[in-house]
Enzyme design. Structure first.
Site, PDB file in Angstrom:
ATOM      1  N   LEU A 361       0.837  -1.198   0.000  1.00 20.25           N
ATOM      2  CA  LEU A 361       0.000   0.000   0.000  1.00 20.25           C
ATOM      3  C   LEU A 361       0.869   1.244   0.000  1.00 20.25           C
ATOM      4  O   LEU A 361       0.589   2.209  -0.713  1.00 20.25           O
ATOM      5  CB  LEU A 361      -0.934  -0.006   1.207  1.00 20.25           C
ATOM      6  CG  LEU A 361      -1.812  -1.247   1.383  1.00 20.25           C
ATOM      7  CD1 LEU A 361      -2.694  -1.097   2.614  1.00 20.25           C
ATOM      8  CD2 LEU A 361      -2.647  -1.501   0.136  1.00 20.25           C
ATOM      9  N   ASP A 362       1.925   1.234   0.801  1.00 17.93           N
ATOM     10  CA  ASP A 362       2.874   2.346   0.821  1.00 17.93           C
ATOM     11  C   ASP A 362       3.530   2.535  -0.546  1.00 17.93           C
ATOM     12  O   ASP A 362       3.484   3.612  -1.143  1.00 17.93           O
ATOM     13  CB  ASP A 362       3.960   2.092   1.862  1.00 17.93           C
ATOM     14  CG  ASP A 362       3.681   2.775   3.189  1.00 17.93           C
ATOM     15  OD1 ASP A 362       2.967   3.788   3.213  1.00 17.93           O
ATOM     16  OD2 ASP A 362       4.192   2.292   4.206  1.00 17.93           O
ATOM     17  N   HIS A 363       4.168   1.493  -1.023  1.00 21.67           N
ATOM     18  CA  HIS A 363       4.936   1.623  -2.266  1.00 21.67           C
ATOM     19  C   HIS A 363       4.019   1.901  -3.456  1.00 21.67           C
ATOM     20  O   HIS A 363       4.299   2.788  -4.280  1.00 21.67           O
ATOM     21  CB  HIS A 363       5.775   0.375  -2.500  1.00 21.67           C
ATOM     22  CG  HIS A 363       6.935   0.248  -1.575  1.00 21.67           C
ATOM     23  ND1 HIS A 363       8.165   0.800  -1.842  1.00 21.67           N
ATOM     24  CD2 HIS A 363       7.059  -0.348  -0.360  1.00 21.67           C
ATOM     25  CE1 HIS A 363       9.003   0.544  -0.853  1.00 21.67           C
ATOM     26  NE2 HIS A 363       8.349  -0.147   0.063  1.00 21.67           N
TER      27      HIS A 363
END
Length: 518
Positions: A361-363
């Site tokens: 989700l971050d990347h």
């Protein structure tokens, strides 16, 4: 409609350009029940295509350069924090109090990597802030075992900490915040004023790597992973990126190194250095913020306030839960969003919640944000206007959680879901992933789109099995000297013909640069 076509359409891109994208598929990487590999490749592919489009706008007389997305490179980049070595030392990923805990009625996940969040968690539970880690783990575990999960969530949030109770996908979808998130686009874009069209200085195609963001100044007000990944990508593409942090809140050292390639790092106290910030803003082309929605508004850093003082600006904003709904002001991290949106339940077993094979989700959201900025710059050059771009981890989670298409399906008619990715999964820090996937094989490239899926045998050897993100990461890792020691790091996955393949500069010490443009 397949995944990269969907993302490209959300970004407002010309559908015909997706024919410029080729993909090297590697089914062995980023294995999970949910289609993580398809999401990751789509986010990176759309970002690379946006970079190629801007490069063509500025310097490429032969049209938009060809884009190549290699699943191996994408997997290495999505697990870059695990591949990082600093002078041979492995990075610290999660602090002892950042983990899943059993509660009286389920599970709760806490995030305490930052010292201030650790202190607030302990204070919320009535424990001394200086409690040693091993004792703190025992004490917190004993306390939480007797408390309801959502009570813990609210208590810790009220104390300024970060904790989220486990929810099923159905519980999240039925919640007010889940409904608010689901009703928003994957990437929100808009025009803030009628500023004149941006005029780019030409980038000579013979001047080495084609850098579509060359000459642009990016003011980076982000933290953690997603925002810094976006600005790290803009630095790769030639932008002068200056990351600015509050002097009293240093970034985690290893996290700073992993996401600091290509950038300079400075500190600035907005409560007393507003004039210095205004000087930076007056020469910036892009401002990227990654703090909780509304938390920077008192400094005049909302998109409209920024554009009013700097017409022609691109303002990009990232949040965990979205800038809307009852959770808009809540702190969040990838691991917490996985737990709150039902991903941890989907990836777990009957006995324990799970986790994705990467902080996807971050990347993924970071590459979406960078893609949005690049497309905004291209649109500015055609139509003018200050622009804003907005993304949220929870919205990316909703896209991922919509699930794979049935085996053999193209994904057409599934604008909010990611094409399938199946296979077994293994344990991860703070959780376990289920054994055996439920999705079909990846549908990337089997739909109506013209972009190609290539065999993956031409990008290097198999590497060492067991690397983060799947076997064989070695071809996408490099080593170099830096002011912080010798670094091993994952190469950038954003690739297009004639474009850069590595960052020009290694990260330096946090906060060591002057808060000014060079």
């Amino acid at each position: 409609m397949d995944e990269i076509e969907y993302v490209w359409s959300v970004l407002g891109g010309d559908a015909a350009l997706t024919a410029r994208v080729a993909r090297a598929a590697r089914p062995e990487v980023l294995e999970a029940r949910l289609p993580v590999r398809a999401l990751a490749s789509a986010c990176v592919g759309a970002c690379a295509l946006a970079a190629a489009e801007l490069a063509a706008r500025r310097a490429a007389p032969g049209g938009v350069p060809a884009v190549r997305v290699d699943d191996g490179a994408v997997a290495a980049a999505f697990t870059s924090e695990r591949h990082l070595r600093i002078g041979g030392r492995e990075p610290v990923s999660f602090a002892p109090l950042s983990r899943l805990w059993r509660t009286a009625d389920g599970w709760v996940r806490t995030h305490a990597n930052y010292p201030h969040h650790r202190a607030r968690l302990l204070a919320a539970l009535g424990l001394a802030r200086d409690t040693e880690d091993a004792r703190a783990v025992d004490a917190v575990g004993s306390l939480l075992a007797g408390l309801p999960a959502r009570s813990v969530e609210e208590t810790v949030y009220a104390a300024g900490g970060a904790a989220v109770a486990l929810r099923t996908p159905e519980e999240w979808a039925a919640s007010e915040q889940g409904r608010a998130v689901a009703g928003r686009p994957l990437v929100e874009r808009g025009v803030l004023d009628a500023s004149p069209a941006r005029t780019f200085a030409p980038v000579p195609p013979s001047a080495g790597a084609l850098l579509p963001a060359a000459g642009l100044r990016v003011l980076d007000l982000t933290r953690v992973i997603a925002g810094p990944v976006a600005t790290r990508t803009l630095a790769l593409l030639g932008a002068d990126v200056l990351r600015v942090d509050p002097p009293g809140l240093p970034e985690l050292p290893d996290q700073h190194v992993d996401t600091g390639f290509g950038k300079r790092s400075a500190t600035l106290d907005l409560t007393c250095d507003q004039a210095a910030f205004e000087e930076l803003l007056g020469a910036a082309d892009v401002v990227v913020t990654g703090y909780r929605p509304g938390s920077l508004d008192r400094f005049g850093l909302s998109p409209r306030a920024l554009a009013a003082r700097r017409p022609g600006l691109v303002v990009a904003r990232l949040s965990a839960w979205g800038a809307y709904g009852p959770w808009a002001g809540r702190r969040g991290f990838d691991s917490l969003v996985q737990v709150g949106t039902g991903i941890a339940a989907l990836e777990g077993t009957a006995d324990r919640p799970g986790a994705l094979p990467a902080q996807a989700l971050d990347h993924g959201t970071g590459y979406l944000l960078a893609a949005g900025v690049l497309r905004a710059l291209t649109e500015q050059s055609r139509h003018g206007g200050s622009r804003y771009v907005e993304v949220a981890l929870a919205r990316t989670a909703a896209w991922l959680s919509a699930g794979p298409a049935p085996d053999g399906a193209s994904g057409a008619g599934r604008p909010h879901g990611v094409g399938g990715s199946a296979g077994s999964a293994s344990a991860d820090t703070g959780g376990t992933r289920g054994t055996g996937g439920t999705g079909g094989p990846s549908t990337m490239g089997t739909g109506s789109g013209a972009h190609r899926v290539c065999a993956a045998g031409d990008a290097g050897g198999p590497g060492d099995a067991g690397e983060a993100g799947g076997p064989g990461a070695s071809p996408w890792l490099r080593e170099r000297e830096s002011p912080l020691g010798r670094l091993r790091y994952a190469l950038p996955p954003v690739r297009f013909e004639g474009g850069p393949t590595d960052w020009e500069r290694a990260p330096g010490p946090w906060g060591a640069d002057a808060a000014r443009w060079v």
